[in-house]
Design a protein around this motif. Structure first.
Motif, PDB file in Angstrom:
ATOM      1  N   LYS A  61      -0.015 -13.134   3.846  1.00 45.37           N
ATOM      2  CA  LYS A  61       0.972 -12.534   4.743  1.00 45.37           C
ATOM      3  C   LYS A  61       2.353 -12.838   4.175  1.00 45.37           C
ATOM      4  O   LYS A  61       2.659 -13.977   3.856  1.00 45.37           O
ATOM      5  N   ASP A  63       5.385 -11.136   5.617  1.00 49.24           N
ATOM      6  CA  ASP A  63       6.311 -11.019   6.742  1.00 49.24           C
ATOM      7  C   ASP A  63       5.501 -10.587   7.953  1.00 49.24           C
ATOM      8  O   ASP A  63       4.275 -10.484   7.877  1.00 49.24           O
ATOM      9  N   LYS A  64       6.167 -10.276   9.047  1.00 50.52           N
ATOM     10  CA  LYS A  64       5.488  -9.919  10.295  1.00 50.52           C
ATOM     11  C   LYS A  64       4.391  -8.882  10.105  1.00 50.52           C
ATOM     12  O   LYS A  64       3.268  -9.066  10.540  1.00 50.52           O
ATOM     13  N   ASP A  65       4.687  -7.779   9.430  1.00 51.46           N
ATOM     14  CA  ASP A  65       3.706  -6.706   9.239  1.00 51.46           C
ATOM     15  C   ASP A  65       3.563  -6.307   7.771  1.00 51.46           C
ATOM     16  O   ASP A  65       3.103  -5.227   7.460  1.00 51.46           O
ATOM     17  N   TYR A  67       1.983  -7.475   4.001  1.00 50.68           N
ATOM     18  CA  TYR A  67       0.968  -8.318   3.383  1.00 50.68           C
ATOM     19  C   TYR A  67       0.878  -7.999   1.898  1.00 50.68           C
ATOM     20  O   TYR A  67       1.201  -6.887   1.473  1.00 50.68           O
ATOM     21  N   LYS A  96       2.480  -2.487   4.083  1.00 49.56           N
ATOM     22  CA  LYS A  96       3.038  -2.578   5.435  1.00 49.56           C
ATOM     23  C   LYS A  96       1.961  -2.026   6.358  1.00 49.56           C
ATOM     24  O   LYS A  96       1.539  -0.880   6.197  1.00 49.56           O
ATOM     25  N   ASP A  98       0.547  -1.543  10.340  1.00 51.07           N
ATOM     26  CA  ASP A  98       0.835  -1.528  11.777  1.00 51.07           C
ATOM     27  C   ASP A  98      -0.430  -1.175  12.539  1.00 51.07           C
ATOM     28  O   ASP A  98      -1.243  -0.354  12.089  1.00 51.07           O
ATOM     29  N   GLU A 102      -6.643  -7.642  14.934  1.00 46.37           N
ATOM     30  CA  GLU A 102      -6.701  -8.896  14.177  1.00 46.37           C
ATOM     31  C   GLU A 102      -8.017  -9.069  13.429  1.00 46.37           C
ATOM     32  O   GLU A 102      -8.037  -9.484  12.274  1.00 46.37           O
TER      33      GLU A 102
END
Length: 163
Positions: A61, A63-65, A67, A96, A98, A102
């Motif tokens: 990972k 950042d937030k979204d 990888y 990226k 979205d 999980e």
């Protein structure tokens, strides 16, 4: 107007957001090509090469979204002279992603990510071996799903023996 016949109408639920994944960038993280016996190869009668290939996949990972998926690739060619060449590369892509549940994220990163990167890795390997003075090494398609599920089985086996 719709009839309800004493029953409540089904609630309108918003549709789940669609999965969205796009390649932000792809790149060579590391590349090494060794050609240690080229003089011996040119001067001697040599046997055809034995080529061994190793492939593994990782994901991190960023950042937030965002990888990163990496394909770690190694090819070694040997014959009666010794080592013909050794090619090692870490080819990666930044994705990226979205709206991925999980539980689906790991398989997506370790199966779909490498599948998107593979054609570019294949071309890189062919170009590097050709520029090294050898016939291009043309890789067969890789079953990344099979690699993933074998890895999961090995993790389960090692987890059971440790427990």
């Amino acid at each position: 107007m719709a009839e309800t016949n004493g029953k409540s109408a089904p609630q309108d639920r918003p549709a789940p957001a669609p999965l969205q994944a796009r390649m932000v960038s792809q790149y060579v993280k590391d590349l090494s090509f060794e050609n240690p016996n080229i003089r011996k190869l040119m001067a001697a009668q040599v046997d055809p090469p034995n080529i061994s290939v190793e492939v593994s996949v990782t994901a991190d990972k960023i950042d937030k979204d965002v990888y990163e998926t990496s394909i770690l690739f190694k090819a070694s060619a040997t014959n009666n002279i010794g080592t013909i060449y050794v090619l090692e590369t870490d080819y990666a892509g930044m994705l990226k992603i979205d709206n991925v549940p999980e539980q689906a994220l790991e398989p997506f990163l370790l199966i779909s990510g490498p599948t998107m990167l593979f054609p570019f890795l294949r071309r890189l390997v062919a170009d590097v071996t050709r520029e090294g003075g050898f016939p291009p090494l043309m890789l067969d398609p890789i079953d990344f799903a099979g690699l993933y599920f074998r890895r999961k089985q090995e993790e389960e086996k090692s987890g059971k023996t440790v427990a």
